[in-house]
Design a protein around this motif. Structure first.
Motif, short mmCIF file in Angstrom:
data_model
loop_
_atom_site.label_atom_id
_atom_site.label_comp_id
_atom_site.label_asym_id
_atom_site.label_seq_id
_atom_site.Cartn_x
_atom_site.Cartn_y
_atom_site.Cartn_z
N GLY A 89 0.80 -1.21 0.00
CA GLY A 89 0.00 0.00 0.00
C GLY A 89 0.84 1.26 0.00
O GLY A 89 0.40 2.32 0.45
N VAL A 90 2.06 1.16 -0.51
CA VAL A 90 2.96 2.31 -0.56
C VAL A 90 2.77 3.04 -1.90
O VAL A 90 2.84 2.42 -2.96
CB VAL A 90 4.42 1.84 -0.42
CG1 VAL A 90 5.38 3.02 -0.58
CG2 VAL A 90 4.63 1.16 0.93
N MET A 91 2.55 4.35 -1.84
CA MET A 91 2.31 5.12 -3.06
C MET A 91 3.18 6.37 -3.16
O MET A 91 3.05 7.14 -4.11
CB MET A 91 0.84 5.51 -3.14
CG MET A 91 -0.10 4.36 -3.51
SD MET A 91 0.11 3.81 -5.23
CE MET A 91 -0.60 5.19 -6.15
N THR A 92 4.08 6.60 -2.20
CA THR A 92 4.93 7.78 -2.26
C THR A 92 6.39 7.40 -2.00
O THR A 92 6.68 6.40 -1.34
CB THR A 92 4.52 8.83 -1.20
OG1 THR A 92 4.80 8.31 0.11
CG2 THR A 92 3.05 9.18 -1.31
N VAL A 93 7.29 8.22 -2.52
CA VAL A 93 8.73 8.02 -2.29
C VAL A 93 9.04 8.07 -0.81
O VAL A 93 9.80 7.25 -0.27
CB VAL A 93 9.54 9.09 -3.05
CG1 VAL A 93 10.98 9.14 -2.55
CG2 VAL A 93 9.49 8.84 -4.55
N GLU A 94 8.45 9.04 -0.11
CA GLU A 94 8.73 9.22 1.32
C GLU A 94 8.39 7.96 2.11
O GLU A 94 9.17 7.52 2.97
CB GLU A 94 7.94 10.42 1.87
CG GLU A 94 8.36 11.77 1.32
CD GLU A 94 7.85 12.03 -0.09
OE1 GLU A 94 8.38 12.95 -0.75
OE2 GLU A 94 6.93 11.29 -0.56
N GLU A 95 7.24 7.36 1.83
CA GLU A 95 6.85 6.18 2.60
C GLU A 95 7.63 4.94 2.17
O GLU A 95 7.88 4.05 2.99
CB GLU A 95 5.34 5.96 2.49
CG GLU A 95 4.56 7.06 3.17
CD GLU A 95 3.11 6.69 3.44
OE1 GLU A 95 2.56 5.85 2.71
OE2 GLU A 95 2.54 7.26 4.39
N ALA A 96 8.05 4.89 0.91
CA ALA A 96 8.91 3.78 0.48
C ALA A 96 10.23 3.82 1.24
O ALA A 96 10.73 2.79 1.71
CB ALA A 96 9.15 3.86 -1.02
N LEU A 97 10.80 5.02 1.36
CA LEU A 97 12.06 5.16 2.09
C LEU A 97 11.88 4.89 3.58
O LEU A 97 12.78 4.36 4.25
CB LEU A 97 12.64 6.55 1.87
CG LEU A 97 13.07 6.85 0.42
CD1 LEU A 97 13.52 8.31 0.28
CD2 LEU A 97 14.18 5.91 -0.04
N MET A 98 10.71 5.23 4.11
CA MET A 98 10.41 4.93 5.50
C MET A 98 10.40 3.41 5.73
O MET A 98 10.94 2.91 6.72
CB MET A 98 9.05 5.53 5.88
CG MET A 98 8.69 5.38 7.35
SD MET A 98 7.00 5.95 7.72
CE MET A 98 7.11 7.66 7.19
N CYS A 99 9.80 2.69 4.79
CA CYS A 99 9.75 1.23 4.90
C CYS A 99 11.15 0.63 4.81
O CYS A 99 11.49 -0.32 5.53
CB CYS A 99 8.87 0.64 3.80
SG CYS A 99 7.10 0.96 4.03
N ALA A 100 11.98 1.19 3.93
CA ALA A 100 13.37 0.72 3.82
C ALA A 100 14.13 0.98 5.11
O ALA A 100 14.86 0.11 5.60
CB ALA A 100 14.05 1.41 2.64
N GLU A 101 13.93 2.15 5.70
CA GLU A 101 14.59 2.49 6.97
C GLU A 101 14.14 1.56 8.09
O GLU A 101 14.93 1.18 8.96
CB GLU A 101 14.30 3.94 7.34
CG GLU A 101 14.96 4.39 8.64
CD GLU A 101 14.63 5.82 9.02
OE1 GLU A 101 14.93 6.20 10.18
OE2 GLU A 101 14.08 6.56 8.18
N ALA A 102 12.86 1.19 8.06
CA ALA A 102 12.32 0.31 9.10
C ALA A 102 12.85 -1.11 8.99
O ALA A 102 12.78 -1.88 9.95
CB ALA A 102 10.80 0.32 9.04
N GLY A 103 13.35 -1.47 7.81
CA GLY A 103 13.86 -2.81 7.61
C GLY A 103 12.90 -3.77 6.95
O GLY A 103 13.08 -4.99 7.04
N CYS A 104 11.88 -3.23 6.28
CA CYS A 104 10.94 -4.09 5.57
C CYS A 104 11.66 -4.90 4.49
O CYS A 104 12.55 -4.38 3.81
CB CYS A 104 9.83 -3.26 4.92
SG CYS A 104 8.72 -2.46 6.07
N GLY A 105 11.27 -6.16 4.33
CA GLY A 105 11.88 -6.98 3.30
C GLY A 105 11.42 -6.60 1.91
O GLY A 105 12.12 -6.80 0.93
N ALA A 106 10.19 -6.04 1.82
CA ALA A 106 9.63 -5.68 0.52
C ALA A 106 8.48 -4.71 0.72
O ALA A 106 7.93 -4.58 1.83
CB ALA A 106 9.12 -6.93 -0.20
#
Length: 419
Positions: A289-306
């Motif tokens: 449910g990611v639709m923005t660059v900011e939230e994609a980078l937030m997920c990467a920072e959190a350690g999400c696998g995908a």
């Protein structure tokens, strides 16, 4: 938001909770008068359930996708299955009348997802030596025969009109039977299918659905609604016990927080909560449910696998961009910062050519929702496997006709974004 549409959604969810209870899915305690009263309601619902309804014209043991889709069309009340004899090109403009809950206001988002794929063309190339392209890939440690997963879909009995109807096998349609069709069909095709969580589903109902995941240990996955952290942790425990290689939370369901049933909490997640989930889980966590660059980078920072670039099929918020329009910027930002997090996309994928377009824009794999939904309803595991094979054939042909040798290395130049 359209008040009539919102009321329809509430009614669907309420019916789903009652049906789940009537099926005996609530493990209720008699330790309090409140629970005792609830048990009485459940018992009353169970005794008044009508006999399963036969569906006229059902084709038993369907042998092809046309028959599978014909079956689905007969069992569905809220989806017209407009693509009955076609390639699965539901475009949101048919006679469904916005009767599926969460259709996204006036359906702009849903329609945009389809039009985004249709607005991109593949650059045909025939002078090369690619004759048998590589279609296998790997996602979070799982090998796939092709970069396609089923979409995360459920609630067919209370959202799509399949409740209390006899299916193609002569027995009543249930959420578990639907999940089995999705998971078994995907596994037979060498791919992965999801067991879905529902907002109104108590933990015991969810665990029963995970029995199918356990049966296909390592070849089936599960999704969790964005509930409270403690509820999510309880479900993560169940998913891990079932042997799923990873799980997803459809964070784009958080908008239902304003209209969830009492005691059925869903909520948005911030960076701190994402990190808590990643830390708690022993298997990779996918945020859908990611639709923005900011939230994609937030997920990467959190350690999400995908992550899955998704607007929930255009069904939760009207006037969002198409997922294929959001995908390129997200891929660019994540990769430029050196993150290896897998990026998938869903919403609007209707054939193998669409899969290749998504790969050309940087996705590692796609999720296919509505077409797989109908395949399971109309043909069970066999129907889902048939559809996967159709997608596989279309993807292979598209790769040969664009000179693409490997799904893991798709040249963006095969895509023409403006015609």
């Amino acid at each position: 938001m359209d008040k009539h549409l919102d009321q329809n959604r509430r009614e669907f969810l309420t019916k789903g909770a009652v049906l789940a209870a009537a099926a005996g899915t609530l493990a209720m305690s008699a330790s309090s008068s409140a629970n005792a009263a609830n048990a009485s309601v459940v018992a009353a619902a169970a005794t008044t359930t009508e006999a399963p309804k036969a569906v006229a014209g059902y084709i038993k043991d369907p042998k092809n996708l046309k028959d599978v889709l014909s079956n689905a069309r007969k069992i569905l009340d809220t989806c017209a299955a407009c693509d009955l004899a076609g390639a699965g090109r539901c475009n949101g403009k048919g006679p469904c009348g916005e009767s599926v809950p969460g259709m996204g206001g006036m359906r702009q988002s849903f329609v945009r997802n389809i039009e985004a794929f249709e607005g991109m063309s593949l650059n045909m190339r025939s002078l090369h030596n690619v004759t048998k392209p590589k279609m296998e890939t790997e996602l979070l440690g799982v090998k796939l025969a092709m970069p396609i997963l089923t979409g995360i879909t459920g609630g067919l009995t209370y959202n799509m009109g399949a409740a209390n109807k006899l299916a193609f096998d002569g027995e009543v349609m249930t959420e578990e039977k639907y999940a089995r069709g999705i998971i078994e069909g995907a596994a037979k095709a060498g791919c992965l299918g999801w067991a879905a969580d529902g907002i109104g589903d108590p933990l015991e109902t969810y665990k029963r659905r995970l029995e199918v995941v356990k049966e296909f240990k390592g070849r089936a996955i599960a999704q969790i609604k964005p509930r409270t952290q403690q509820e999510i942790f309880e479900r993560i425990d169940a998913v891990q016990e079932a042997g799923a290689p990873f799980f997803a939370i459809d964070i784009d369901s958080a908008g239902r927080a304003a209209r969830a049933l009492p005691g059925k909490t869903v909520e948005p997640k911030d960076l701190a909560k994402l990190k808590e989930i990643v830390k708690y889980a022993k298997i990779p966590f996918m945020a859908k449910g990611v639709m923005t660059v900011e939230e994609a980078l937030m997920c990467a920072e959190a350690g999400c696998g995908a992550i899955v670039v998704s607007n929930h099929g255009g069904r939760v918020l009207s006037s969002t961009p198409a997922t294929m329009h959001a995908l390129p910027a997200i891929v660019k930002a994540v990769r430029e910062r050196g993150h290896k997090m897998a990026i998938l996309v869903d919403s609007g994928v209707r054939d193998g050519g669409d899969v290749l377009k998504a790969l050309a824009l940087g996705a590692q794999a796609v999720l296919v929702g509505r077409p797989m939904l109908r395949a399971s309803l109309g043909g069970g595991a066999a129907g889902v496997e048939m559809l996967f094979k159709r997608f596989q054939g279309e993807l292979e042909s598209s790769m040969v006709l664009t000179g693409t040798a490997d799904v893991n290395n798709v040249d963006p130049s095969i895509l023409i974004r403006e015609v």
